[in-house]
Write an enzyme that holds these catalytic residues in place. Structure first.
Site, PDB file in Angstrom:
ATOM      1  CG  ASN A  11      75.340  40.396  15.492  1.00 23.35           C
ATOM      2  OD1 ASN A  11      75.994  41.405  15.215  1.00 23.35           O
ATOM      3  ND2 ASN A  11      75.653  39.589  16.497  1.00 23.35           N
ATOM      4  CE  LYS A  13      77.921  37.157  15.127  1.00 26.51           C
ATOM      5  NZ  LYS A  13      78.284  35.828  15.563  1.00 26.51           N
ATOM      6  CG  HIS A  99      76.477  38.464  20.602  1.00 29.10           C
ATOM      7  ND1 HIS A  99      77.622  37.732  20.417  1.00 29.10           N
ATOM      8  CD2 HIS A  99      75.594  38.044  19.672  1.00 29.10           C
ATOM      9  CE1 HIS A  99      77.426  36.906  19.395  1.00 29.10           C
ATOM     10  NE2 HIS A  99      76.218  37.076  18.935  1.00 29.10           N
ATOM     11  CD  GLU A 101      80.413  36.629  18.319  1.00 27.29           C
ATOM     12  OE1 GLU A 101      80.173  37.766  17.876  1.00 27.29           O
ATOM     13  OE2 GLU A 101      80.022  35.583  17.741  1.00 27.29           O
ATOM     14  CD  GLU A 171      72.629  34.767  19.394  1.00 28.05           C
ATOM     15  OE1 GLU A 171      72.513  34.679  18.172  1.00 28.05           O
ATOM     16  OE2 GLU A 171      73.370  35.588  19.944  1.00 28.05           O
ATOM     17  N   GLY A 177      78.376  30.507  14.794  1.00 24.65           N
ATOM     18  CA  GLY A 177      79.460  30.565  13.820  1.00 24.65           C
ATOM     19  C   GLY A 177      80.158  29.238  13.601  1.00 24.65           C
ATOM     20  CB  SER A 217      74.882  27.607  12.735  1.00 26.92           C
ATOM     21  OG  SER A 217      76.215  27.844  13.161  1.00 26.92           O
TER      22      SER A 217
HETATM   23  P1  PGA Z   1      75.810  32.829  13.472  1.00 26.51           P
HETATM   24  O1  PGA Z   1      75.800  33.956  14.624  1.00 26.51           O
HETATM   25  O2  PGA Z   1      74.472  32.888  12.782  1.00 26.51           O
HETATM   26  O3  PGA Z   1      76.953  33.202  12.581  1.00 26.51           O
HETATM   27  O4  PGA Z   1      76.018  31.512  14.160  1.00 26.51           O
HETATM   28  C1  PGA Z   1      74.644  34.216  15.380  1.00 26.51           C
HETATM   29  C2  PGA Z   1      74.925  35.323  16.366  1.00 26.51           C
HETATM   30  O5  PGA Z   1      76.018  35.370  16.934  1.00 26.51           O
HETATM   31  O6  PGA Z   1      74.077  36.214  16.622  1.00 26.51           O
END
Ligand code: PGA
Length: 261
Positions: A11, A13, A99, A101, A171, A177, A217
């Site tokens: 992803n 983003k 997601h 976010e 997640e 992140g 992460s």
């Molecule tokens: P990250 O994001 O690996 O940067 O923690 C995962 C995601 O949001 O799909």
């Protein structure tokens, strides 16, 4: 060893530009040319979908083209939004729904996530339903109820046929992140409960087939341990998917778990 083929998504983003998205796509395709026993998808930002598709096609790659979002209506006066037909027209095969976010930064409800997911499935595309609890919810003992609510809400009115085109991504919001990863045991416990819930909703066969990715992460250093857990069928990767040298080893770690049924 798992009977479910592992699945890893990158992803991207709101990252990359015209040059770096193309470089990244080429790097991932070339780095995974000989990778078998794993499904891989990349989710570039909308403006770069066509360029990434051209790279995947030119190199005859089996990597799927994914979209990070979609709007549930077929067309009309929805300024700034993108429909399932537009995504299909650009070669998209799989779409992220819900997601964290989008839930927490853009305020998407379970009902809106469900409308998107059903639009994606009705269009014949694959969906990845993302769920996960916040740190407060975890600390207050609400991890399972929150994930169950998001799974039930996201999959409301999905048919027994359609569920075969759904992947779930667990997640935990506090791990995305942040550099903090759920322990394999913590993640496994949530994955197992989600699978049990799917069995209740869609039957045992669907539960055994559905792939549940872990996200938050994931790095080359922790991927293998996470993917060893019986109910973790791959990962949805954010930050580490932007670096070929990190994404490729993560995909290989997932692939090594699969045995041909
Ligand atoms: P990250 O994001 O690996 O940067 O923690 C995962 C995601 O949001 O799909």
């Amino acid at each position: 060893m798992s009977q479910r083929k592992p699945y890893v998504g990158g992803n991207w983003k709101m990252n990359t530009n015209r040059t770096t998205s193309a470089d990244l796509a080429r790097g991932v395709v070339d780095g995974l040319r000989d990778a078998a026993h794993v499904d891989v998808a990349v989710f570039p930002p909308f403006p770069y979908l066509l360029a990434v598709r051209a790279i995947l096609r030119d190199r005859s790659s089996s990597i799927k083209l994914g979209a990070q979002d979609v709007y549930p209506k077929p067309d009309g006066a929805f300024t700034g939004e993108v429909s399932t037909e537009m995504l299909k027209d650009c070669g998209v095969e799989v779409v992220l729904c819900g997601h964290s976010e989008r839930r927490h930064v853009l305020g998407e409800s379970d009902a809106h996530v469900n409308a998107k997911l059903r639009a994606v499935l009705d269009a014949g595309l694959e969906a990845i339903l993302c769920v996960g609890e916040t740190l407060d919810e975890r600390n207050n003992g609400h991890t399972d109820p929150v994930n169950q609510r998001q799974v039930r809400g996201g999959l409301a009115d999905v048919t027994g046929d359609q569920i075969s085109r759904v992947t779930i991504a667990y997640e935990p919001v506090w791990a995305i992140g942040t550099g903090k990863t759920a322990t394999p045991a913590d993640a496994q416990a949530v994955h197992a409960n989600i699978r049990k819930l799917i069995a209740g909703m869609f039957g045992q066969d669907a539960a055994e087939r559905i792939r549940i990715m872990y996200g938050g992460s994931v790095k080359p250093s922790n991927a293998a341990d996470l993917f060893l857990s019986p109910d973790i069928d791959g990962g949805l990767i954010g930050g580490a998917s932007l670096k070929v040298g990190e994404f490729v080893p993560i995909v290989r770690a997932a692939a090594s778990k699969y045995t041909t049924p």
